[in-house]
Design an enzyme around this catalytic site. Sequence first.
Site, PDB file in Angstrom:
ATOM      1  N   GLY A 168      22.264  28.019   6.706  1.00 35.64           N
ATOM      2  CA  GLY A 168      21.891  26.622   6.874  1.00 35.64           C
ATOM      3  C   GLY A 168      21.974  25.758   5.637  1.00 35.64           C
ATOM      4  O   GLY A 168      21.602  24.593   5.668  1.00 35.64           O
ATOM      5  N   LYS A 216      19.312  35.466  18.966  1.00 35.06           N
ATOM      6  CA  LYS A 216      18.580  35.972  17.802  1.00 35.06           C
ATOM      7  C   LYS A 216      17.133  36.320  18.148  1.00 35.06           C
ATOM      8  O   LYS A 216      16.501  35.622  18.951  1.00 35.06           O
ATOM      9  CB  LYS A 216      18.548  34.902  16.707  1.00 35.06           C
ATOM     10  CG  LYS A 216      19.879  34.672  15.998  1.00 35.06           C
ATOM     11  CD  LYS A 216      19.681  33.723  14.835  1.00 35.06           C
ATOM     12  CE  LYS A 216      20.982  33.123  14.330  1.00 35.06           C
ATOM     13  NZ  LYS A 216      21.867  34.103  13.698  1.00 35.06           N
TER      14      LYS A 216
END
Lengths: 196, 221
Positions: free
Chosen positions: B164, B92
């Site tokens: 998350g 990422k």
Amino acid sequence: MQGAFEEHVRALEGAGARTRLVRTREDLDGLDGIVLPGGESTTMTMLMERVGLLEPVREAIRDGLATLATCAGMIVLAREITDGMAEQKGLGLLDIGVRRNGYGRQLQSFESPVQIDGIAGEDGKDGKEGKDGLDFPGVFIRSPLVERTGDVKVMAIHDGHPVAVRQGRIVALCFHPELTSDLRLHREFVRMASSR
Amino acid sequence: MAERNGTRDGNGSVTGSFKVKAGLAQMLKGGVIMDVVTPEHARIAQDAGACAVMALERVPADIRKEGGVARMSDPDLIKSIMAAVTIPVMAKCRIGHFVEAQILEALGVDYIDESEVLTPADEENHIDKHPFKVPFVCGCRDLGEALRRIGEGAAMIRTKGEAGTGNVVEAVRHMRTTRSWCTRRSRSGLRSRCSRTARSSAACRSSTSRPAASRHLPTRR
């Protein structure tokens, strides 16, 4: 199991074949031909083993089921695999040795025209003749490198290494005809599968 | 750096073309891309049948918990994960942080996720992804966002979701919205080349991201 099966379905149907996704043993019944698509060979062999497809597929191909294998499919079929996972089980039916990701990682993935024996520029039917008639658009994605060939017929070579081989009713390719609009290889495969 | 549609080398081969970038996404269909934070995790993921791994320093849940600025992972960590497995490795970079993307490209990762999970570097613009040879995946909440990302050069589209939190309903909503807009577009006969691209890329990611729950490894987003 995993990979670019949808693209193959589209290409095969474009070539006039009826298709079925093979996910269980029963799906194998009555097939004229099978495609082992591109994807991750480790994932595919693992899944095939888990659902009990590895042996039935091996038997079917050994008994003469017409087979088209692209990229990871070629690795699954190959007799020798280098740079694979330890204990990577394959079908071991095709007499070649391949190196996984032999051309490098994604950054080294490439497109290149390939000249294939027996596939001439006769695709006049829908007016989509390859750019110079004879070449096939080769799309190589983290492709395996064929390092050794045994009792197989090499159909195409790129940079000194075979990229398309035939052994009986098995055709294995390093590149992805299903990612192009060129149906010549799929038509040839359908012809081969229906002439038994 | 490659040109918009790949670089041609001496023997007629082209690398970094859009076909090759999106092609890898097509090869990942039907597989699971697993978030990993160590080479050991990466090996477990590969042994379990993952078709790719996302190399991270922290999983999204920890990034959320700890707060602060989340950046690209340590290059050493990414390299060690790349050395540990044979399947594709993704990493990422922050939204708009083209230098992080250049570093990841130089490391040789197989896919870059320009990700909202990390702290954005540019609130106005995403990275111009066309000049890169490495393919990008970007998140979207609807077809409009998906098409903007594709216009900037993204070769794969995923949903954003609420990374998350464990709350998957956001990801499902984004997928439903994107796909229904695609269907509406194609029904109304406006089958532009762009919407087709979006449909297949979005379809791809829907199949890759969904089954990511695992007891042994951190889940994706």
